[in-house]
Design a protein around this motif. Structure first.
Motif, PDB file in Angstrom:
ATOM      1  N   VAL A   1       0.839  -1.210   0.000  1.00  0.00           N
ATOM      2  CA  VAL A   1       0.000   0.000   0.000  1.00  0.00           C
ATOM      3  C   VAL A   1       0.871   1.256   0.000  1.00  0.00           C
ATOM      4  N   GLN A   2       1.949   1.236   0.795  1.00  0.00           N
ATOM      5  CA  GLN A   2       2.809   2.424   0.890  1.00  0.00           C
ATOM      6  C   GLN A   2       3.548   2.688  -0.414  1.00  0.00           C
ATOM      7  N   GLN A   3       4.023   1.641  -1.074  1.00  0.00           N
ATOM      8  CA  GLN A   3       4.759   1.848  -2.323  1.00  0.00           C
ATOM      9  C   GLN A   3       3.837   2.346  -3.438  1.00  0.00           C
ATOM     10  N   LEU A   4       2.558   1.982  -3.383  1.00  0.00           N
ATOM     11  CA  LEU A   4       1.601   2.564  -4.332  1.00  0.00           C
ATOM     12  C   LEU A   4       1.484   4.074  -4.116  1.00  0.00           C
ATOM     13  N   ALA A   5       1.524   4.489  -2.830  1.00  0.00           N
ATOM     14  CA  ALA A   5       1.496   5.924  -2.553  1.00  0.00           C
ATOM     15  C   ALA A   5       2.743   6.613  -3.102  1.00  0.00           C
ATOM     16  N   HIS A   6       3.901   5.984  -2.978  1.00  0.00           N
ATOM     17  CA  HIS A   6       5.118   6.547  -3.554  1.00  0.00           C
ATOM     18  C   HIS A   6       5.008   6.647  -5.070  1.00  0.00           C
ATOM     19  N   LEU A   7       4.391   5.626  -5.693  1.00  0.00           N
ATOM     20  CA  LEU A   7       4.241   5.652  -7.155  1.00  0.00           C
ATOM     21  C   LEU A   7       3.442   6.869  -7.614  1.00  0.00           C
ATOM     22  N   ARG A   8       2.366   7.168  -6.904  1.00  0.00           N
ATOM     23  CA  ARG A   8       1.498   8.278  -7.318  1.00  0.00           C
ATOM     24  C   ARG A   8       2.233   9.613  -7.272  1.00  0.00           C
ATOM     25  N   ALA A   9       3.318   9.691  -6.470  1.00  0.00           N
ATOM     26  CA  ALA A   9       4.059  10.950  -6.363  1.00  0.00           C
ATOM     27  C   ALA A   9       5.021  11.161  -7.525  1.00  0.00           C
ATOM     28  N   HIS A  10       5.306  10.128  -8.317  1.00  0.00           N
ATOM     29  CA  HIS A  10       6.199  10.284  -9.462  1.00  0.00           C
ATOM     30  C   HIS A  10       5.460  11.036 -10.581  1.00  0.00           C
ATOM     31  N   GLU A  11       6.116  12.022 -11.168  1.00  0.00           N
ATOM     32  CA  GLU A  11       5.454  12.907 -12.132  1.00  0.00           C
ATOM     33  C   GLU A  11       4.869  12.157 -13.326  1.00  0.00           C
TER      34      GLU A  11
END
Length: 781
Positions: A709-719
């Motif tokens: 779940v946390q790494q999906l949140a990191h993914l969304r932050a990539h431009e």
């Protein structure tokens, strides 16, 4: 000769540095509960085994305590429980009959010294070369001997020293049976068999109490309440306990006794350690961190335990399957459970003597008789029957019953060698002709001994005809291979065709292809590959791992490349157009194309330790993951990104045990990208992720789910990802793969989901949202 490795290594500290602080030993709750469960099983069994051998009953308690504390502390299998074993009963009883009790203790000490020597020589793995049929036959023979001897005590009499004498005296014993002893024995056996089968919810709770303890306690309570007059346990004062003495007698006889004790103790302990490893591997969770057993250290630990047990007047010590299984299934996570169970036995031996002396001897005999019967395992008989090793099993069992343990084992090994030589030397080769096709059938192992008959059969095949050679065996030596190769080359040169088949698995290699057969199921690991025909390349110089890689590549070239060559050629012309970026862990157990049933060109895969996605712009970040995301989204135009975690992830285990500021190694510096997952797991308890139908089994599984779940949140932050999500051209998915169950779970909901559903349920929900899948057109893949 290699030096004996020390059991401990001490690291001295500088005299100018402060002394290291002593840490109190920490005992997990799981270890404590497991120790109590094992103690409740070990206590009556130790007394019963001592009774069966004719040794003082305290000797069973001494061996149980020493096996728990010494072997548990020094042994190489942390979760194996050692103590007096039923497999040693016949050996010990024979030694006591021949040499007396004190001399038997001395022989036990000498056997422990021999085990230490074998451990120093690092030959523990060699014991596993003994045929399982011999080991199972040995245990079955010992079990029969135990059962027949204890039957006399169950009936109220006393057993003789030999099986034949016990069988001869059995009719007279039946005619003069003791009603009270029979009653207690029947009650013990009834409770022993019925207790594990109690039905209902209450039965499940009651079954947590060991059946052996319930059976013996029930018989003791019944005998006390009814006032039955029958022999009971007699534990003399420890002041009169006999210690070890020097064995007297012929040197060869004493040496044979030491060798027999060493053999049985070592083989039983080493095979028990291997069985514990398999049991631990099948149970994911904290136990999976225990690691595989060090068999040489286990041999050293068993030797030390036998030296101490014999010196203190105890029975021989070995790994015990029943107690080890109970220890693992009770949730033990370290060797503390084994050691604590030994301490509990010491406490019982000192403080519970009045209670133990209420136990009827007939009840202990019935308990040990049941253990002996269980040693004749139907599962083992079916296994040896399937592998055509019944003669080895039967010869070993009968040899142990009528000749002795060492003689029976030697007889079984001799029969096993004879059968192996017979199979190598007797190969059936036939030639038949049907509808113009010549069939040469080979049944058995193809060695140089069969080359003349193979050559005669092959030369019966006329030139220019079609021939089929059927190989039904698991071994072919170089001479047979050369002979078959030479014939095949000559037959093809003269216009004929040759087809090589393996009837067992239906895999064929025909025509001009190299003569090879791969009897492997799809996705099987290298260690399970079986090349019946030598199509693998010559082993290159280097280590075995390099040879395995070369064999795997060769197998791909022979068997898989012809099937995928056209598709790969198309992809080479048109370029890759994957629809999915699949970001997962580098763990070797995750075969991405297997668990997604995908082929060439389907997945753009990124793998790293812990399936981590460093947030964009983070100092000292890893640009390789960000570069892969940018390339997949902006250049390849993937429509979906999946982050896949898995059970038993080593990176997540390391996160739980590593300090947040530890950046001492590249691995520790990389794992800092998982610290937000730790923070998230410690946050809102209601928002913790879980699997549909159950909560995470432990902290590691919870962190694995949270990390996805946390790494999906990191993914969304990539431009690139944020832009594609805003345009509706990309979707993100979370996935969790349970390795032990071979089961995949998908994160429910596109945003912020916390429940991982079974994949079938997720597909159904998707079809309800988007409508049923349209049928594919003809030829569409």
């Amino acid at each position: 000769m290699p030096a004996c490795a020390p059991l401990h290594t001490e690291h001295p500290h500088s005299p100018h540095s402060p002394a290291p602080t002593r840490r109190r030993p920490r005992i997990e709750g799981a270890d404590l509960s497991a120790a109590v469960a094992v103690f409740l099983i070990a206590l009556p069994l130790s007394l019963g085994i001592a009774l069966a051998t004719g040794a003082p009953l305290q000797a069973g308690l001494v061996a149980a305590a020493v096996g728990g504390v010494v072997a548990g502390r020094l042994g190489g299998c942390p979760l194996q429980v050692s103590g007096p074993a039923a497999g040693l009963t016949v050996v010990t009883a024979d030694l006591i009959h021949r040499y007396g009790w004190r001399a038997t203790c001395g022989i036990t000490v000498l056997a422990g010294v021999a085990q230490l020597g074998l451990g120093c020589l690092r030959v523990a793995r060699g014991a596993l070369a003994v045929s399982p049929a011999v080991v199972h036959g040995m245990l079955a023979g010992i079990g029969i001997t135990i059962a027949v001897a204890q039957l006399h005590i169950v009936l109220g009499g006393s057993p003789d020293s030999s099986v034949l004498a016990n069988l001869r005296d059995l009719p007279a014993q039946l005619a003069g049976l003791h009603p009270a002893a029979v009653t207690m024995s029947v009650l013990t056996l009834t409770l022993l068999l019925a207790w594990p089968r109690l039905p209902g919810r209450a039965g499940r709770l009651l079954r947590k109490v060991p059946a052996a303890l319930v059976a013996v306690s029930g018989a003791a309570a019944t005998a006390a309440l009814t006032g039955l007059a029958l022999p009971r346990v007699d534990l003399p004062s420890w002041h009169s306990h006999a210690l070890a003495g020097l064995p007297e007698g012929p040197v060869l006889g004493v040496a044979a006794a030491v060798l027999t004790t060493t053999l049985v103790c070592s083989v039983q302990s080493l095979l028990g350690a291997v069985a514990v490893d398999k049991l631990v591997a099948s149970r994911p969770g904290p136990q999976s961190r225990v690691g595989r057993s060090d068999l040489d250290r286990e041999l050293l630990g068993q030797g030390a335990a036998n030296i101490v047990s014999g010196a203190l007047g105890g029975l021989p010590v070995a790994g015990v399957a029943v107690r080890s299984t109970a220890n693992v299934k009770s949730g033990a996570v370290s060797r503390n459970s084994t050691m604590l169970h030994g301490v509990l036995v010491v406490v019982a031996a000192l403080l519970m003597v009045p209670v133990l002396e209420e136990i009827p001897l007939a009840s202990l005999a019935a308990l040990v008789m049941a253990v002996g019967i269980q040693m004749v395992s139907l599962h083992h008989i079916r296994t040896v029957t399937r592998h055509r090793e019944v003669p080895v099993y039967a010869a070993t069992a009968l040899g142990v019953v009528f000749l002795g343990v060492l003689q029976g084992v030697c007889l079984g090994v001799a029969v096993a060698v004879a059968i192996a030589l017979h199979r190598l030397a007797h190969t059936r080769i036939t030639h038949t002709e049907k509808e113009g096709v010549h069939h040469v059938r080979v049944r058995g192992q193809l060695t140089f001994l069969a080359v003349p008959r193979l050559s005669r059969a092959l030369h019966l095949v006329p030139q220019g005809t079609h021939a089929v050679v059927e190989l039904d065996g698991s071994f072919m030596d170089h001479a047979a291979y050369e002979s078959l190769q030479d014939w095949r080359g000559a037959h093809l040169a003269r216009g004929g065709t040759a087809e090589l088949t393996g009837r067992r698995d239906g895999i064929r290699t025909a025509g001009q292809a190299p003569p090879a057969e791969c009897r492997c199921h799809p996705w099987t690991p290298w260690r399970n590959h079986q090349s019946c025909f030598a199509g693998a390349p010559a082993a290159p110089a280097g280590r075995e791992a390099g040879r395995e890689l070369a064999r795997g590549i060769s197998s791909f070239q022979r068997n898989t490349a012809p099937l995928v060559r056209d598709e790969l050629a198309r992809l080479a012309r048109e370029g890759q157009r994957p629809a999915q970026l699949f970001l997962t862990c580098a763990d070797s157990r995750l075969v991405t194309s297997m668990i997604t049933a995908s082929g060439p060109g389907d997945l753009f895969v990124v793998r790293n330790v812990g399936n981590l996605v460093p947030p964009p712009g983070e100092e000292h970040g890893d640009d390789s993951v960000a570069a892969a995301i940018e390339y997949a989204v902006d250049v390849l135009g993937v429509r979906s990104i999946t982050v896949c975690g898995h059970s038993g992830c080593g990176a997540m285990q390391a996160l739980l045990t590593t300090g947040p500021d530890d950046r001492s190694t590249p691995l520790r510096r990389w794992l800092r990208h998982g610290l937000p997952s730790l923070t998230r797991m410690a946050g809102d308890l209601r928002g913790r992720p879980r699997l549909a139908g159950r909560a995470p089994v432990d902290a590691v599984e919870l962190l694995c789910l949270t990390n996805v779940v946390q790494q999906l949140a990191h993914l969304r932050a990539h431009e690139p990802v944020a832009r594609a999500l805003a345009r509706g051209e990309l979707e993100l998915h979370g996935m969790y793969f349970h390795v032990g169950e071979a089961q995949a779970y998908l994160l429910a909901g596109p945003e912020g989901g916390t429940v991982f559903e079974d994949v079938a349920e997720g597909v159904r929900r998707g079809e309800e949202a988007c409508g049923p899948a349209r049928p594919r057109s003809r030829g569409q893949v």
